[in-house]
Design a protein around this motif. Sequence first.
Motif, PDB file in Angstrom:
ATOM      1  N   ALA A  54     -30.449 -14.490  -0.335  1.00 11.59           N
ATOM      2  CA  ALA A  54     -31.745 -14.177  -0.947  1.00 11.59           C
ATOM      3  C   ALA A  54     -32.319 -15.401  -1.657  1.00 11.59           C
ATOM      4  O   ALA A  54     -33.524 -15.690  -1.556  1.00 11.59           O
ATOM      5  CB  ALA A  54     -31.600 -13.012  -1.916  1.00 11.59           C
ATOM      6  N   LEU A  55     -31.483 -16.148  -2.377  1.00 16.37           N
ATOM      7  CA  LEU A  55     -31.965 -17.360  -3.050  1.00 16.37           C
ATOM      8  C   LEU A  55     -32.407 -18.419  -2.045  1.00 16.37           C
ATOM      9  O   LEU A  55     -33.420 -19.098  -2.246  1.00 16.37           O
ATOM     10  CB  LEU A  55     -30.883 -17.918  -3.970  1.00 16.37           C
ATOM     11  N   LEU A  56     -31.651 -18.563  -0.967  1.00 15.43           N
ATOM     12  CA  LEU A  56     -32.031 -19.545   0.048  1.00 15.43           C
ATOM     13  C   LEU A  56     -33.321 -19.155   0.754  1.00 15.43           C
ATOM     14  O   LEU A  56     -34.094 -20.018   1.157  1.00 15.43           O
ATOM     15  CB  LEU A  56     -30.903 -19.724   1.062  1.00 15.43           C
ATOM     16  N   LEU A  65     -34.924 -14.106   6.120  1.00 15.06           N
ATOM     17  CA  LEU A  65     -33.538 -14.061   5.681  1.00 15.06           C
ATOM     18  C   LEU A  65     -33.274 -12.877   4.758  1.00 15.06           C
ATOM     19  O   LEU A  65     -32.137 -12.429   4.627  1.00 15.06           O
ATOM     20  CB  LEU A  65     -33.164 -15.365   4.973  1.00 15.06           C
ATOM     21  N   LEU A  66     -34.320 -12.358   4.121  1.00 13.45           N
ATOM     22  CA  LEU A  66     -34.143 -11.179   3.274  1.00 13.45           C
ATOM     23  C   LEU A  66     -33.725  -9.970   4.098  1.00 13.45           C
ATOM     24  O   LEU A  66     -32.948  -9.136   3.624  1.00 13.45           O
ATOM     25  CB  LEU A  66     -35.430 -10.877   2.502  1.00 13.45           C
ATOM     26  N   ASP A  67     -34.224  -9.870   5.329  1.00 18.19           N
ATOM     27  CA  ASP A  67     -33.802  -8.780   6.208  1.00 18.19           C
ATOM     28  C   ASP A  67     -32.311  -8.875   6.510  1.00 18.19           C
ATOM     29  O   ASP A  67     -31.596  -7.867   6.518  1.00 18.19           O
ATOM     30  CB  ASP A  67     -34.595  -8.795   7.511  1.00 18.19           C
ATOM     31  N   ILE A  68     -31.844 -10.079   6.748  1.00 21.89           N
ATOM     32  CA  ILE A  68     -30.419 -10.293   7.011  1.00 21.89           C
ATOM     33  C   ILE A  68     -29.598  -9.919   5.784  1.00 21.89           C
ATOM     34  O   ILE A  68     -28.537  -9.299   5.895  1.00 21.89           O
ATOM     35  CB  ILE A  68     -30.178 -11.753   7.428  1.00 21.89           C
ATOM     36  N   LEU A  72     -26.705  -7.021   5.592  1.00 23.52           N
ATOM     37  CA  LEU A  72     -25.356  -7.361   5.149  1.00 23.52           C
ATOM     38  C   LEU A  72     -24.954  -6.518   3.948  1.00 23.52           C
ATOM     39  O   LEU A  72     -23.795  -6.096   3.835  1.00 23.52           O
ATOM     40  CB  LEU A  72     -25.267  -8.851   4.813  1.00 23.52           C
ATOM     41  N   LEU A  73     -25.887  -6.231   3.065  1.00 25.05           N
ATOM     42  CA  LEU A  73     -25.588  -5.388   1.915  1.00 25.05           C
ATOM     43  C   LEU A  73     -25.260  -3.961   2.343  1.00 25.05           C
ATOM     44  O   LEU A  73     -24.350  -3.325   1.788  1.00 25.05           O
ATOM     45  CB  LEU A  73     -26.775  -5.395   0.955  1.00 25.05           C
ATOM     46  N   MET A  74     -25.972  -3.443   3.345  1.00 25.46           N
ATOM     47  CA  MET A  74     -25.665  -2.099   3.847  1.00 25.46           C
ATOM     48  C   MET A  74     -24.298  -2.062   4.523  1.00 25.46           C
ATOM     49  O   MET A  74     -23.540  -1.100   4.348  1.00 25.46           O
ATOM     50  CB  MET A  74     -26.759  -1.640   4.806  1.00 25.46           C
ATOM     51  N   VAL A  75     -23.974  -3.098   5.292  1.00 21.42           N
ATOM     52  CA  VAL A  75     -22.655  -3.163   5.933  1.00 21.42           C
ATOM     53  C   VAL A  75     -21.562  -3.248   4.876  1.00 21.42           C
ATOM     54  O   VAL A  75     -20.494  -2.624   5.005  1.00 21.42           O
ATOM     55  CB  VAL A  75     -22.600  -4.363   6.905  1.00 21.42           C
ATOM     56  N   ASN A  76     -21.827  -3.978   3.797  1.00 22.73           N
ATOM     57  CA  ASN A  76     -20.867  -4.088   2.701  1.00 22.73           C
ATOM     58  C   ASN A  76     -20.619  -2.722   2.060  1.00 22.73           C
ATOM     59  O   ASN A  76     -19.480  -2.356   1.789  1.00 22.73           O
ATOM     60  CB  ASN A  76     -21.389  -5.081   1.654  1.00 22.73           C
ATOM     61  N   ALA A  77     -21.674  -1.963   1.839  1.00 26.91           N
ATOM     62  CA  ALA A  77     -21.524  -0.646   1.209  1.00 26.91           C
ATOM     63  C   ALA A  77     -20.758   0.305   2.112  1.00 26.91           C
ATOM     64  O   ALA A  77     -19.840   1.015   1.660  1.00 26.91           O
ATOM     65  CB  ALA A  77     -22.898  -0.080   0.872  1.00 26.91           C
ATOM     66  N   VAL A  78     -21.099   0.334   3.382  1.00 28.36           N
ATOM     67  CA  VAL A  78     -20.419   1.234   4.318  1.00 28.36           C
ATOM     68  C   VAL A  78     -18.964   0.803   4.505  1.00 28.36           C
ATOM     69  O   VAL A  78     -18.056   1.636   4.564  1.00 28.36           O
ATOM     70  CB  VAL A  78     -21.172   1.280   5.668  1.00 28.36           C
ATOM     71  N   GLY A  79     -18.721  -0.493   4.569  1.00 27.78           N
ATOM     72  CA  GLY A  79     -17.350  -0.980   4.694  1.00 27.78           C
ATOM     73  C   GLY A  79     -16.501  -0.608   3.503  1.00 27.78           C
ATOM     74  O   GLY A  79     -15.320  -0.255   3.644  1.00 27.78           O
TER      75      GLY A  79
END
Length: 91
Positions: A54-56, A65-68, A72-79
């Motif tokens: 997000a900073l980059l 890059l915010l979409d990415i 990644l945050l959703m994958v982190n939560a589900v994982g």
Amino acid sequence: MVEENLLVNPFGWGVILLLITASLVSYRVLFGPTLADRMVGLNTVTTKIVVIIALLSVLLEAYFLLDIAIVLLMVNAVGGLILAKYMEVRR
């Protein structure tokens, strides 16, 4: 026009600080004594990577890059939920 150096911007220093702390937390992921320690460490590293992306995206003005970062945050939560369910069944 003169390009701004990454270290001149405070967001650049934030990215560097987050990279250093993520590398320190990765020790817990690799050598954690329990599975719970490794899971918490992995979630922490992933969250730090999301903030770095997000900073980059702000620094580079590449807002796709915010979409990415969101994915990644959703994958982190589900994982995290999947690993918690695995630990519950394992006991």
